[in-house]
Motif scaffolding. Structure first.
Motif, PDB file in Angstrom:
ATOM      1  N   ALA A  84       0.814  -1.223   0.000  1.00 54.56           N
ATOM      2  CA  ALA A  84       0.000   0.000   0.000  1.00 54.56           C
ATOM      3  C   ALA A  84       0.843   1.268   0.000  1.00 54.56           C
ATOM      4  O   ALA A  84       0.322   2.367  -0.189  1.00 54.56           O
ATOM      5  N   ARG A  85       2.148   1.120   0.197  1.00 57.87           N
ATOM      6  CA  ARG A  85       3.049   2.271   0.326  1.00 57.87           C
ATOM      7  C   ARG A  85       3.253   2.954  -1.026  1.00 57.87           C
ATOM      8  O   ARG A  85       3.392   2.306  -2.052  1.00 57.87           O
ATOM      9  N   ARG A  86       3.288   4.296  -1.030  1.00 59.95           N
ATOM     10  CA  ARG A  86       3.531   5.062  -2.244  1.00 59.95           C
ATOM     11  C   ARG A  86       4.665   6.058  -1.990  1.00 59.95           C
ATOM     12  O   ARG A  86       4.608   6.864  -1.049  1.00 59.95           O
ATOM     13  N   ILE A  87       5.693   5.995  -2.826  1.00 62.17           N
ATOM     14  CA  ILE A  87       6.799   6.958  -2.773  1.00 62.17           C
ATOM     15  C   ILE A  87       6.851   7.667  -4.116  1.00 62.17           C
ATOM     16  O   ILE A  87       7.053   7.038  -5.151  1.00 62.17           O
ATOM     17  N   GLN A  88       6.661   8.966  -4.091  1.00 65.87           N
ATOM     18  CA  GLN A  88       6.655   9.753  -5.321  1.00 65.87           C
ATOM     19  C   GLN A  88       7.919  10.608  -5.385  1.00 65.87           C
ATOM     20  O   GLN A  88       8.246  11.313  -4.426  1.00 65.87           O
ATOM     21  N   ILE A  89       8.617  10.541  -6.506  1.00 67.68           N
ATOM     22  CA  ILE A  89       9.849  11.288  -6.695  1.00 67.68           C
ATOM     23  C   ILE A  89       9.649  12.267  -7.849  1.00 67.68           C
ATOM     24  O   ILE A  89       9.081  11.905  -8.884  1.00 67.68           O
ATOM     25  N   LYS A  90      10.083  13.514  -7.673  1.00 68.62           N
ATOM     26  CA  LYS A  90       9.752  14.588  -8.608  1.00 68.62           C
ATOM     27  C   LYS A  90      10.985  15.050  -9.390  1.00 68.62           C
ATOM     28  O   LYS A  90      12.053  15.261  -8.804  1.00 68.62           O
ATOM     29  N   PHE A  91      10.799  15.230 -10.698  1.00 68.46           N
ATOM     30  CA  PHE A  91      11.861  15.701 -11.576  1.00 68.46           C
ATOM     31  C   PHE A  91      11.318  16.725 -12.566  1.00 68.46           C
ATOM     32  O   PHE A  91      10.146  16.648 -12.953  1.00 68.46           O
ATOM     33  N   THR A  92      12.185  17.635 -13.016  1.00 73.91           N
ATOM     34  CA  THR A  92      11.914  18.319 -14.270  1.00 73.91           C
ATOM     35  C   THR A  92      12.408  17.412 -15.382  1.00 73.91           C
ATOM     36  O   THR A  92      13.391  16.680 -15.229  1.00 73.91           O
ATOM     37  N   CYS A  93      11.724  17.467 -16.530  1.00 82.29           N
ATOM     38  CA  CYS A  93      12.020  16.533 -17.619  1.00 82.29           C
ATOM     39  C   CYS A  93      12.023  17.273 -18.947  1.00 82.29           C
ATOM     40  O   CYS A  93      11.029  17.922 -19.308  1.00 82.29           O
ATOM     41  N   TYR A  94      13.134  17.185 -19.659  1.00 78.79           N
ATOM     42  CA  TYR A  94      13.290  17.794 -20.976  1.00 78.79           C
ATOM     43  C   TYR A  94      13.629  16.670 -21.944  1.00 78.79           C
ATOM     44  O   TYR A  94      14.732  16.128 -21.914  1.00 78.79           O
ATOM     45  N   VAL A  95      12.680  16.299 -22.794  1.00 74.90           N
ATOM     46  CA  VAL A  95      12.899  15.179 -23.704  1.00 74.90           C
ATOM     47  C   VAL A  95      12.581  15.626 -25.127  1.00 74.90           C
ATOM     48  O   VAL A  95      11.592  16.308 -25.375  1.00 74.90           O
ATOM     49  N   SER A  96      13.454  15.252 -26.049  1.00 72.49           N
ATOM     50  CA  SER A  96      13.298  15.600 -27.459  1.00 72.49           C
ATOM     51  C   SER A  96      13.990  14.533 -28.290  1.00 72.49           C
ATOM     52  O   SER A  96      14.923  13.873 -27.814  1.00 72.49           O
ATOM     53  N   ARG A  97      13.545  14.362 -29.522  1.00 76.27           N
ATOM     54  CA  ARG A  97      14.265  13.438 -30.400  1.00 76.27           C
ATOM     55  C   ARG A  97      15.684  13.926 -30.652  1.00 76.27           C
ATOM     56  O   ARG A  97      16.592  13.131 -30.904  1.00 76.27           O
ATOM     57  N   ASN A  98      15.858  15.227 -30.582  1.00 72.49           N
ATOM     58  CA  ASN A  98      17.184  15.843 -30.727  1.00 72.49           C
ATOM     59  C   ASN A  98      17.772  16.035 -29.335  1.00 72.49           C
ATOM     60  O   ASN A  98      17.348  16.912 -28.580  1.00 72.49           O
ATOM     61  N   ARG A  99      18.740  15.197 -28.972  1.00 73.80           N
ATOM     62  CA  ARG A  99      19.292  15.226 -27.626  1.00 73.80           C
ATOM     63  C   ARG A  99      19.866  16.595 -27.274  1.00 73.80           C
ATOM     64  O   ARG A  99      19.657  17.105 -26.170  1.00 73.80           O
ATOM     65  N   GLU A 100      20.583  17.202 -28.204  1.00 69.80           N
ATOM     66  CA  GLU A 100      21.202  18.499 -27.915  1.00 69.80           C
ATOM     67  C   GLU A 100      20.154  19.571 -27.655  1.00 69.80           C
ATOM     68  O   GLU A 100      20.343  20.443 -26.795  1.00 69.80           O
ATOM     69  N   GLU A 101      19.062  19.511 -28.369  1.00 67.06           N
ATOM     70  CA  GLU A 101      17.986  20.471 -28.132  1.00 67.06           C
ATOM     71  C   GLU A 101      17.434  20.311 -26.717  1.00 67.06           C
ATOM     72  O   GLU A 101      17.196  21.303 -26.011  1.00 67.06           O
ATOM     73  N   ALA A 102      17.229  19.058 -26.284  1.00 68.73           N
ATOM     74  CA  ALA A 102      16.731  18.809 -24.931  1.00 68.73           C
ATOM     75  C   ALA A 102      17.708  19.319 -23.881  1.00 68.73           C
ATOM     76  O   ALA A 102      17.304  19.922 -22.872  1.00 68.73           O
ATOM     77  N   LEU A 103      19.001  19.106 -24.114  1.00 73.93           N
ATOM     78  CA  LEU A 103      20.000  19.560 -23.139  1.00 73.93           C
ATOM     79  C   LEU A 103      20.075  21.081 -23.095  1.00 73.93           C
ATOM     80  O   LEU A 103      20.250  21.666 -22.021  1.00 73.93           O
ATOM     81  N   GLN A 104      19.938  21.726 -24.238  1.00 72.80           N
ATOM     82  CA  GLN A 104      19.949  23.195 -24.256  1.00 72.80           C
ATOM     83  C   GLN A 104      18.751  23.751 -23.492  1.00 72.80           C
ATOM     84  O   GLN A 104      18.887  24.701 -22.708  1.00 72.80           O
ATOM     85  N   GLN A 105      17.578  23.166 -23.716  1.00 74.63           N
ATOM     86  CA  GLN A 105      16.401  23.598 -22.969  1.00 74.63           C
ATOM     87  C   GLN A 105      16.608  23.374 -21.478  1.00 74.63           C
ATOM     88  O   GLN A 105      16.294  24.242 -20.653  1.00 74.63           O
ATOM     89  N   GLY A 106      17.116  22.195 -21.132  1.00 74.88           N
ATOM     90  CA  GLY A 106      17.333  21.889 -19.727  1.00 74.88           C
ATOM     91  C   GLY A 106      18.296  22.844 -19.075  1.00 74.88           C
ATOM     92  O   GLY A 106      18.055  23.331 -17.958  1.00 74.88           O
ATOM     93  N   ASP A 107      19.393  23.129 -19.743  1.00 72.92           N
ATOM     94  CA  ASP A 107      20.394  24.043 -19.193  1.00 72.92           C
ATOM     95  C   ASP A 107      19.780  25.413 -18.952  1.00 72.92           C
ATOM     96  O   ASP A 107      19.924  26.002 -17.872  1.00 72.92           O
TER      97      ASP A 107
END
Length: 353
Positions: free
Chosen positions: A226-249
Motif C-alpha cells: 500500500a506504500r507510495r513513494i513519489q519522486i519529482k523531476f523536471t524533464c526535458y525530452v526531445s528526439r534531438n538530444r542536444e535540443e533537450a539539453l539546451q532547454q534543460g540548461d
C-alpha cells in the motif's frame, strides 16, 4: 507498473508570461496528460516571487482541472497547514474530493521560505509543530463527528465537518519532505505516503531518507504493497538530444536563479526547524547543469537517454517509486511542453510496463 504523473511548479514572472496564460496552458496540459495516460497532476503552494508564486492556492487550480478531466488523479504537492486554519483547509480539500469524484491526493508540506512565514505572522521555529498538528487536525476533521480539538495552535469544537470526504475514510495523504529523514520516518509510522525531490539532496541523503521511511512503515505494521513513494523531476525530452539539453540548461538555470532569490533570507534567518537550509543559497550559486544531469537530478535528453536515467534512479532508490514530472517549468511554450509530453508517453512510458 511504474506510474508517471505531471507536476506544475511555476518558475515564471509576469514579464515572461501572464498568470492567465500560465493557468490556461497548465489546464490544457493536464487535459493532455490525462489523454496520454499520465496518472496524476499536481501543483504547489508558494507566494510572492517567481519561485512558485503563481500558485498561491493549489486547490483553486486543481478544482478547475477537475472540471476538465475525468480520470487523472489530482494532487496537492503540497498545501501548507501552517498557513491555513485546519477547519478551512480540511473543508476545501473535502470539497475538491467531491468535485473530482474521489480523485484527490493530498500532499502536505512544511514550507521553508522566510518571506512566506513572515507574511503570515508564523515563526519558522514553529513550522514542524504546526505541520504535525495541522495534518492530524485535518485527518480528524475528515473522520470524526463532533470533534473537539485542543491543540497548541488551534482549539475548536465540537464540530462535524461538511462535506465529509468522497473517499473513505479520507483522501490518500502524502508528506512532502525535502531533506529530513526524521520527517520521512514519521510519515512511515503514520502510514502516510511520501513525496521527495532529488534535486535538493545528495544520493546518499535521499537513500537514507527513503530507508528511514520504509523501515518505519514496516515497523508500524502497514501493508508494504500500500506504500507510495513519489519522486519529482523536471524533464526535458526531445528526439534531438542536444535540443533537450539546451532547454534543460536554460530552464534549470532559470529555476536556480529564482530559487536563490527566494531562499536568500535563509542565509541570515536560520531556524532550528531547518538545520542546514542556509546552504541552499550556496548550492544555488554553485549549480552546474552538467553535474546535475550526470547525477540524475534532472531528466534530459532523447527518449533512450531518459529511459536510461529512470532505470538509474530506480537502481539508486528502489523499484517502488512513482514519478512526477514537470515538462513546463513556466516559461517554456505550450507547444514545446506538449510535444515533450507526447514523446515521453509514446517512447519512454512503454519501457516501464
Amino acid at each position: 507498473m511504474t506510474e508517471f504523473g505531471v507536476n506544475f511548479f511555476p518558475v515564471v514572472d509576469p514579464a515572461t508570461k501572464s498568470a492567465t496564460d500560465y493557468y490556461d496552458e497548465t489546464l490544457r496540459l493536464i487535459e493532455l496528460a490525462e489523454s496520454l495516460g499520465f496518472t496524476q497532476a499536481q501543483t504547489v503552494e508558494h507566494y510572492f516571487t517567481a519561485y512558485g508564486g503563481y500558485s498561491p492556492d493549489p486547490v483553486t487550480l486543481l478544482t478547475a482541472a477537475a472540471a476538465r478531466t475525468s480520470r487523472i488523479r489530482l494532487a496537492t504537492g503540497a498545501v501548507v497547514p501552517a498557513f491555513t486554519h485546519p477547519v478551512k483547509l480540511a473543508g476545501k480539500l473535502a470539497m475538491l474530493d467531491h468535485l473530482s469524484h474521489g480523485r484527490l491526493d493530498v500532499g502536505f508540506g512544511r514550507a521553508f521560505l522566510p518571506t512566506e512565514f513572515a507574511a503570515f505572522g508564523v515563526p519558522m521555529d514553529e513550522s514542524r509543530a504546526r505541520f504535525t498538528e495541522g495534518v492530524e487536525a485535518c485527518r480528524r476533521l475528515w473522520t470524526t463527528e463532533d470533534l473537539v480539538w485542543e491543540g497548541r495552535f488551534h482549539r475548536f469544537g465540537p464540530v462535524t465537518l461538511l462535506p465529509r470526504p468522497f473517499q473513505q475514510p479520507h483522501p490518500p495523504v502524502y508528506i512532502a519532505s525535502a531533506t529530513s529523514a526524521e520527517s520521512c520516518a514519521a510519515a512511515g509510522t503514520a502510514g502516510h505516503h511520501l513525496q521527495v525531490v532529488p534535486s535538493v539532496t545528495s544520493v546518499e541523503q535521499l537513500a537514507s531518507m527513503l530507508d528511514a521511511y520504509r523501515d518505519a512503515w514496516n515497523a508500524a505494521g502497514h501493508d508494504p504493497a500500500a506504500r507510495r513513494i513519489q519522486i519529482k523531476f523536471t524533464c526535458y525530452v526531445s528526439r534531438n538530444r542536444e535540443e533537450a539539453l539546451q532547454q534543460g540548461d536554460f530552464y534549470e538555470r532559470n529555476y536556480i536563479e529564482h530559487m536563490a532569490a527566494a531562499v536568500a533570507p535563509l542565509a541570515t534567518e536560520k531556524s532550528a526547524d531547518y538545520p542546514g537550509y542556509e546552504k541552499f543559497l550556496e548550492k544555488a550559486k554553485n549549480y552546474e547543469f552538467a553535474a546535475s544531469l550526470a547525477a540524475d537530478k534532472v531528466l534530459a535528453g532523447d527518449p533512450d537517454g531518459v529511459i536510461d536515467q529512470i532505470h538509474a534512479v530506480r537502481r539508486k532508490f528502489g523499484d517502488d517509486l512513482s514519478f512526477s514530472l514537470q515538462f513546463n517549468p513556466g516559461g517554456l511554450s505550450f507547444a514545446r511542453a506538449a510535444t515533450a509530453m507526447e514523446l515521453f508517453a509514446a517512447e519512454v512510458m512503454p519501457a516501464f510496463p
